[in-house]
Design a protein around this motif. Structure first.
Motif, PDB file in Angstrom:
ATOM      1  N   ILE A  96       0.837  -1.192   0.000  1.00 48.61           N
ATOM      2  CA  ILE A  96       0.000   0.000   0.000  1.00 48.61           C
ATOM      3  C   ILE A  96       0.876   1.247   0.000  1.00 48.61           C
ATOM      4  O   ILE A  96       2.090   1.174   0.166  1.00 48.61           O
ATOM      5  CB  ILE A  96      -0.949   0.029   1.217  1.00 48.61           C
ATOM      6  N   ALA A  97       0.253   2.393  -0.197  1.00 48.23           N
ATOM      7  CA  ALA A  97       0.985   3.656  -0.292  1.00 48.23           C
ATOM      8  C   ALA A  97       1.686   3.993   1.021  1.00 48.23           C
ATOM      9  O   ALA A  97       1.211   3.641   2.104  1.00 48.23           O
ATOM     10  CB  ALA A  97       0.030   4.777  -0.678  1.00 48.23           C
ATOM     11  N   GLU A  98       2.813   4.696   0.877  1.00 48.77           N
ATOM     12  CA  GLU A  98       3.567   5.133   2.045  1.00 48.77           C
ATOM     13  C   GLU A  98       3.327   6.608   2.282  1.00 48.77           C
ATOM     14  O   GLU A  98       3.600   7.441   1.425  1.00 48.77           O
ATOM     15  CB  GLU A  98       5.060   4.857   1.842  1.00 48.77           C
ATOM     16  N   GLY A  99       2.784   6.947   3.444  1.00 48.41           N
ATOM     17  CA  GLY A  99       2.523   8.323   3.794  1.00 48.41           C
ATOM     18  C   GLY A  99       3.654   8.911   4.594  1.00 48.41           C
ATOM     19  O   GLY A  99       4.716   8.298   4.708  1.00 48.41           O
ATOM     20  N   ASP A 283      -7.880   8.479  -1.230  1.00 52.89           N
ATOM     21  CA  ASP A 283      -8.408   7.141  -1.479  1.00 52.89           C
ATOM     22  C   ASP A 283      -8.212   6.274  -0.233  1.00 52.89           C
ATOM     23  O   ASP A 283      -7.781   6.765   0.820  1.00 52.89           O
ATOM     24  CB  ASP A 283      -7.801   6.543  -2.740  1.00 52.89           C
ATOM     25  N   ASP A 284      -8.512   4.995  -0.322  1.00 53.62           N
ATOM     26  CA  ASP A 284      -8.497   4.151   0.876  1.00 53.62           C
ATOM     27  C   ASP A 284      -7.095   3.815   1.367  1.00 53.62           C
ATOM     28  O   ASP A 284      -6.943   3.161   2.406  1.00 53.62           O
ATOM     29  CB  ASP A 284      -9.276   2.855   0.613  1.00 53.62           C
ATOM     30  N   GLU A 285      -6.054   4.247   0.616  1.00 57.65           N
ATOM     31  CA  GLU A 285      -4.687   4.118   1.111  1.00 57.65           C
ATOM     32  C   GLU A 285      -4.166   5.447   1.649  1.00 57.65           C
ATOM     33  O   GLU A 285      -3.051   5.509   2.166  1.00 57.65           O
ATOM     34  CB  GLU A 285      -3.750   3.643  -0.006  1.00 57.65           C
ATOM     35  N   GLY A 286      -4.943   6.513   1.443  1.00 60.48           N
ATOM     36  CA  GLY A 286      -4.529   7.834   1.901  1.00 60.48           C
ATOM     37  C   GLY A 286      -3.929   8.709   0.814  1.00 60.48           C
ATOM     38  O   GLY A 286      -3.545   9.848   1.074  1.00 60.48           O
ATOM     39  N   THR A 317       0.224   5.172  -9.056  1.00 58.17           N
ATOM     40  CA  THR A 317      -1.186   4.978  -8.710  1.00 58.17           C
ATOM     41  C   THR A 317      -2.014   6.132  -9.265  1.00 58.17           C
ATOM     42  O   THR A 317      -1.547   7.274  -9.341  1.00 58.17           O
ATOM     43  CB  THR A 317      -1.379   4.869  -7.198  1.00 58.17           C
ATOM     44  N   THR A 318      -3.253   5.829  -9.615  1.00 57.73           N
ATOM     45  CA  THR A 318      -4.184   6.884 -10.037  1.00 57.73           C
ATOM     46  C   THR A 318      -5.020   7.384  -8.863  1.00 57.73           C
ATOM     47  O   THR A 318      -5.988   8.117  -9.053  1.00 57.73           O
ATOM     48  CB  THR A 318      -5.112   6.362 -11.146  1.00 57.73           C
ATOM     49  N   ALA A 319      -4.686   6.956  -7.647  1.00 55.53           N
ATOM     50  CA  ALA A 319      -5.406   7.372  -6.428  1.00 55.53           C
ATOM     51  C   ALA A 319      -6.863   6.900  -6.450  1.00 55.53           C
ATOM     52  O   ALA A 319      -7.771   7.655  -6.106  1.00 55.53           O
ATOM     53  CB  ALA A 319      -5.323   8.884  -6.223  1.00 55.53           C
ATOM     54  N   ASN A 320      -7.027   5.656  -6.842  1.00 53.06           N
ATOM     55  CA  ASN A 320      -8.371   5.076  -6.871  1.00 53.06           C
ATOM     56  C   ASN A 320      -8.492   3.856  -5.968  1.00 53.06           C
ATOM     57  O   ASN A 320      -9.357   2.990  -6.203  1.00 53.06           O
ATOM     58  CB  ASN A 320      -8.753   4.692  -8.302  1.00 53.06           C
ATOM     59  N   ALA A 321      -7.646   3.759  -4.946  1.00 53.60           N
ATOM     60  CA  ALA A 321      -7.689   2.587  -4.074  1.00 53.60           C
ATOM     61  C   ALA A 321      -9.000   2.510  -3.311  1.00 53.60           C
ATOM     62  O   ALA A 321      -9.383   3.441  -2.609  1.00 53.60           O
ATOM     63  CB  ALA A 321      -6.526   2.626  -3.096  1.00 53.60           C
ATOM     64  N   GLY A 322      -9.711   1.394  -3.487  1.00 52.31           N
ATOM     65  CA  GLY A 322     -10.732   1.009  -2.546  1.00 52.31           C
ATOM     66  C   GLY A 322     -10.073   0.082  -1.543  1.00 52.31           C
ATOM     67  O   GLY A 322      -8.860  -0.142  -1.585  1.00 52.31           O
ATOM     68  N   LEU A 323     -10.850  -0.492  -0.664  1.00 52.07           N
ATOM     69  CA  LEU A 323     -10.216  -1.328   0.349  1.00 52.07           C
ATOM     70  C   LEU A 323      -9.584  -2.572  -0.270  1.00 52.07           C
ATOM     71  O   LEU A 323      -8.527  -3.032   0.164  1.00 52.07           O
ATOM     72  CB  LEU A 323     -11.247  -1.729   1.407  1.00 52.07           C
ATOM     73  N   LEU A 324     -10.228  -3.152  -1.302  1.00 57.73           N
ATOM     74  CA  LEU A 324      -9.705  -4.362  -1.930  1.00 57.73           C
ATOM     75  C   LEU A 324      -9.317  -4.176  -3.382  1.00 57.73           C
ATOM     76  O   LEU A 324      -8.517  -4.945  -3.903  1.00 57.73           O
ATOM     77  CB  LEU A 324     -10.749  -5.483  -1.832  1.00 57.73           C
TER      78      LEU A 324
END
Length: 441
Positions: A96-99, A283-286, A317-324
């Protein structure tokens, strides 16, 4: 809610999970239902829930918690750990993305006036009266107001908060058993809310639909009302997800860089669009939401991606993460330069479809589908609506529809209701050579 998130994150790490996403929702929602020209039911909900994603040695799981006490949280995490250990590793999972990330406030997504609104019934009365003035005999529908708070915490340094409001109405107007019309209006701030337009449109279509005749099968030029075309675009939004592509639920498989639509077609997902029902800061990863061009001048430019798919495809990423899986926020079909009258004026012999439902796919990969026109549908001759028709079905192919778009209206309409779960911005759309069959009933 951040205290709950932190507790879940701490317990998950103690059990040995790797990636953890905790997304807490807090919602106040009101519903006003109406039927036979009067309000019948009013309800209020206050709900809290936590959506949870966990990863253990590339084994993935998710769940939703509605009880948020420590005992339930511990038992849920233990159950998830037991479950994921029985799963095969997903070798193409890349994290997942790193904030942390910085977020900008998005205009027209929160309105205190909606939170404090104490007379939503007044807006229902406006919609009912507008439909009756247009000639409807019976009016029914539902109004919702929402006040949502999102709290996101991940193991990769993300802690993010967003707050939004919304108000929307869905109006159905009837003359008899076969004559009906539908109008909607969805906004994020109260001053933009226009229930009268929804009621007036529903009533106008219902009146035009009086005494329909059996429609004919064949190939027609079709003017799709925004309500009808939004239904098709909402289904297409799922097919632009990299998950849908890899799972074989998309006609876009293997078509990156290829022409999939007429050159006048540009379709975007805009996650940070003001006054749009699907807009969020992250998105769901932040990852901060953004504008992504999916199809540009007919060419497929990208699928919608989360961090894992992006790393797999060696892109961003296109910043479209949902949870799954990746998912669209607001689908946006760029408008053309035709007025509504000019769109209809292009049609010598065709059909105007105002609404559809029961959209089903015979084959997701080829894009073959059918959908049933709902409410008024009309025969067009020489640019004029000449008579209502009934019992027809659109039986065609998704890519063929996109390739056959002949004209796009210049005015956009924001569509969101239970048949259009992903919010869509679309104009009136004229499509040539659309397959029409007779409905079975």
């Amino acid at each position: 809610m951040f205290e709950v998130n932190e507790l879940i994150l701490k317990k998950a790490k103690e059990l040995g999970f790797g990636d953890v996403v905790v997304l807490a929702h807090e919602q106040n929602r009101r519903q006003v239902r109406f039927a036979n020209n009067e309000i019948t039911v009013a309800k209020n909900w206050h709900t809290q829930k936590v959506e949870l994603f966990v990863e253990y040695q590339k084994r993935l799981a998710s769940t939703t918690l509605t009880a948020l006490d420590e005992n339930t949280i511990e038992k849920t995490l233990q159950m998830l750990m037991k479950s994921v250990k029985n799963l095969a590793a997903k070798e193409d999972y890349y994290g997942i993305a790193e904030g942390p990330f910085k977020y900008k406030d998005i205009p027209e997504t929160f309105d205190e006036a909606i939170v404090k609104l104490d007379k939503p019934n007044d807006y229902v009365e406006v919609a009912i009266n507008a439909a009756l003035e247009e000639g409807a005999k019976r009016v029914a529908g539902v109004l919702y107001t929402e006040h949502n708070k999102l709290y996101l915490t991940t193991n990769n340094g993300v802690e993010a908060f967003d707050e939004g409001t919304g108000i929307e109405i869905s109006v159905r107007a009837f003359i008899g058993d076969e004559e009906s019309g539908h109008g909607t209006n969805s906004v994020r701030i109260l001053k933009e809310f226009d229930p009268e337009s929804a009621g007036r449109k529903a009533g106008e279509i219902a009146k035009l639909a009086t005494n329909p005749i059996q429609g004919e099968a064949g190939t027609f030029e079709v003017v799709f009302d925004p309500l009808a075309f939004a239904n098709l675009l909402s289904y297409m939004s799922f097919m632009t997800s990299a998950f849908a592509v890899e799972a074989g639920f998309s006609f876009l498989v293997g078509k990156l860089g290829q022409k999939v639509a007429n050159e006048n077609v540009t379709i975007k997902d805009i996650g940070n669009m003001p006054n749009a029902y699907g807009t969020r800061k992250f998105d769901d990863e932040g990852v901060p939401t953004r504008e992504t061009t999916i199809i540009e001048n007919g060419e497929l430019k990208t699928y919608l991606l989360n961090t894992s798919f992006a790393r797999k495809y060696k892109t961003e990423t296109t910043a479209n993460a949902g949870l799954l899986m990746p998912e669209a926020w607001n689908i946006y079909l760029e408008p053309g330069d035709y007025s509504k009258d000019e769109i209809f004026g292009e049609v010598k012999h065709g059909i105007y479809i105002t609404n559809v439902w029961y959209t089903r796919f015979q084959n997701y990969v080829t894009g073959d589908f059918s959908t049933i026109p709902r409410d008024g549908a009309f025969l067009i001759e020489n640019g004029e609506i000449v008579k209502p028709i009934r019992n027809i079905r659109v039986s065609d192919n998704f890519q063929h529809i996109l390739e056959s778009i002949k004209a796009l209206g210049k005015d956009l309409y924001h569509i969101h209701w239970w048949e259009v779960n992903t919010p869509v911005f679309t104009p009136y759309v004229l499509v040539k050579d659309v397959g029409i069959t007779k409905a079975t009933k």
